[in-house]
Write an enzyme that holds these catalytic residues in place. Structure first.
Site, short mmCIF file in Angstrom:
data_model
loop_
_atom_site.label_atom_id
_atom_site.label_comp_id
_atom_site.label_asym_id
_atom_site.label_seq_id
_atom_site.Cartn_x
_atom_site.Cartn_y
_atom_site.Cartn_z
N GLU A 38 55.93 95.73 147.63
CA GLU A 38 56.08 96.01 146.20
C GLU A 38 57.54 96.09 145.79
OE1 GLU A 38 51.99 98.36 145.07
OE2 GLU A 38 53.75 99.57 145.52
N GLU A 50 56.06 136.43 131.65
CA GLU A 50 55.69 136.78 130.28
C GLU A 50 56.88 137.24 129.45
OE1 GLU A 50 51.06 138.11 130.46
OE2 GLU A 50 52.50 139.68 130.92
#
Length: 519
Positions: free
Chosen positions: A77, A318
């Site tokens: 490839e 948080e």
């Protein structure tokens, strides 16, 4: 030492086992029980972008670096220049290995100007080139990327299949351990696009990149290792700056040592409720609704570590770092000073910024670099957003398992869905993994909102069963006496118990008499 020395069969065994070659890909040798079978071919299949080419290159690179085993990379490839360039992002200098004669990249990529096949198609020339390279470089490892490209270049699939059989047979005859990549269309569909590739290989490994909820999750599954054992099922992995990192959660063993040493929570009354503090290598879960004081307990926990000249890491998902510093300072804790003393490290990140496997890798890397005695995660529930229960549970197992392995005390928080009343701790799928559970909740007493704290569970130790009032002042947490005259507090519907004052006074006097004078 070669890659096969630690996984070679025992000559005294009744049945001759198949020797395996270690890949040194993080976690893969654990789930494959030693690596890839020597002298056999392994098909690595996956959709586009799952890490197939990376796996094949890392297999060769680790063999060269760790065991001085030369390798041959056959590319159908990408060009060799692209492969070398892409490998640099992982810190792998393939060009240097090529110059040193330890790696040979055989370019079989298609001609950009197109090509026309005249006559019958065969791979005879390619097979001979591979054979020559293996003999010249004395290569023990071969990677072929990818088989799919051969089918795409030539229409006659039956002929291509025949030629692939020839190629694999020749590589097996030579004794090379081979990795071949192929592409599939669906994550849970056929193993390979053309339906024949898996029959050519002795072994099949499947890479997936599945969208679960709002995030993608990478997993690796060994479908078969012919003639040898391996672990079944999918295992999460991530791609880091150093390549593929698999988390072999099923390979984890409960072999860590247990300590009787206690560490303080940073809250004196809570230590008393826990029989003298937390065990040194335990995992504690503080669960409750938002605002019940979970982050405050975490802050006291890491502050106490720093006060004892122990290192601690706070992973916050948080609140921002600035917000954590401000809130801690309002309770009399100077996190910035602790950071300057190199005793505290704060790591803040949005849960959605990465997948759970990536967060797990970051946590492990931070622990490995900083070497803390304690860690805190605030909160686990934030990381559970948008992921499956199984993925979340595997993440928690990975974190707790690594913390126990390193003998680290961990305090994790979990935000419950219900604001008041009873809530199922087992719904979070983490209650059985943790050693201690601290339950925080709101209760309504005489028309006023109060907080309650209870040591719900503690393995291997006596603990206070009382539900006590939990107050938060400008100085931090303050645990009061239990709600003695109330029942059904956990259910969220506290009911006052009628107390006979004379009976209660007699009970108090009797308790004092039984205790006796202090020595």
């Amino acid at each position: 030492m070669t890659s096969a020395e630690m996984t070679s069969p025992n000559n005294n065994s009744e049945h001759q086992a198949i020797a395996k070659m270690r890949t040194m890909i993080e976690g893969f040798d654990d789930i494959s029980h030693g690596g890839l079978p020597i002298g056999r071919s392994t098909l690595v299949s996956g959709t586009s972008g799952t890490g197939k080419t990376l796996f094949s290159i890392q297999f060769l690179y680790n063999g060269i670096i760790e065991f001085d085993e030369p390798g041959v990379f056959v590319t159908f490839e990408e060009t060799p220049q692209d492969i070398i360039k892409n490998a640099r992002s992982f810190g792998w200098d393939l060009a240097k290995l090529v110059d040193e004669g330890k790696l040979f990249i055989l370019d079989a990529s298609p001609d950009p100007e197109g090509q026309e096949v005249v006559g019958g198609f065969d791979l005879s020339a390619l097979i001979e080139r591979i054979n020559y390279a293996i003999q010249k470089y004395r290569a023990r490892r071969v990677s072929i990327d990818s088989v799919t490209s051969v089918f795409q270049q030539y229409d006659a699939s039956s002929v291509v299949r025949r030629e692939l059989f020839r190629l694999v047979a020749r590589l097996k005859q030579i004794g090379a351990t081979t990795v071949m990549t192929t592409e599939r269309i669906e994550e849970y569909g056929p193993i390979a696009r053309y339906g024949v590739e898996e029959f050519v290989s002795d072994n099949v490994v499947i890479l997936r990149n599945v969208l679960e909820g709002e995030r993608r999750r990478r997993t690796l599954e060994i479908l078969k290792l012919r003639g040898t054992s391996h672990m079944k099922g999918e295992y999460p992995f991530t791609i880091t700056d150093h390549g593929i990192n698999i988390f072999p959660l099923g390979a984890m063993r409960l072999t860590q040592r247990s300590s009787n040493v206690r560490v303080s929570s940073g809250v004196v009354r809570l230590d008393e409720m826990c029989g003298g503090g937390f065990f040194k290598d335990s995992i504690i879960l503080a669960t409750g609704a938002t605002g019940t004081g979970k982050t405050l307990l975490v802050s006291r926990f890491v502050e106490n570590a720093c006060a004892n000249k122990e290192r601690a890491i706070l992973f916050a998902y948080e609140e921002s770092r600035a917000q954590l510093l401000r809130n801690a300072y309002s309770w009399g804790m100077d996190f910035e000073e602790m950071e300057r003393q190199n005793l505290l490290k704060i790591v803040c990140a949005y849960p959605e910024s990465a997948g759970l496997e990536d967060h797990l890798q970051i946590i492990k890397s931070e622990i490995n670099d900083f070497k803390p005695a304690r860690i805190a995660i605030d909160s686990l529930s934030a990381l559970a957003r948008g992921v499956s229960n199984n993925a979340f549970r595997q993440f928690v197992i990975g974190v707790t398992g690594y913390a126990k392995q390193e003998e680290i005390t961990g305090l994790f928080t979990n935000t419950s869905d219900q604001f008041m009343g009873a809530h199922s701790i087992t719904d979070s799928h983490i209650s059985t993994i943790t050693d201690t559970i601290i339950l925080l909740q709101y209760v309504e007493i005489r028309g006023e909102m109060s907080r309650a704290i209870n040591v719900f569970k503690m393995r291997g130790s006596w603990h206070d069963k009382a539900i006590r009032e939990f107050m938060i002042s400008d100085k931090g947490p303050d645990i009061k006496d239990s709600f003695r005259n109330f029942e059904r507090i956990i259910s969220g519907s506290p009911t006052r118990i009628t107390v006979d004052e004379k009976s209660e006074l007699s009970r108090i006097v009797r308790g004092v008499q039984e205790k006796g004078p202090e020595s």
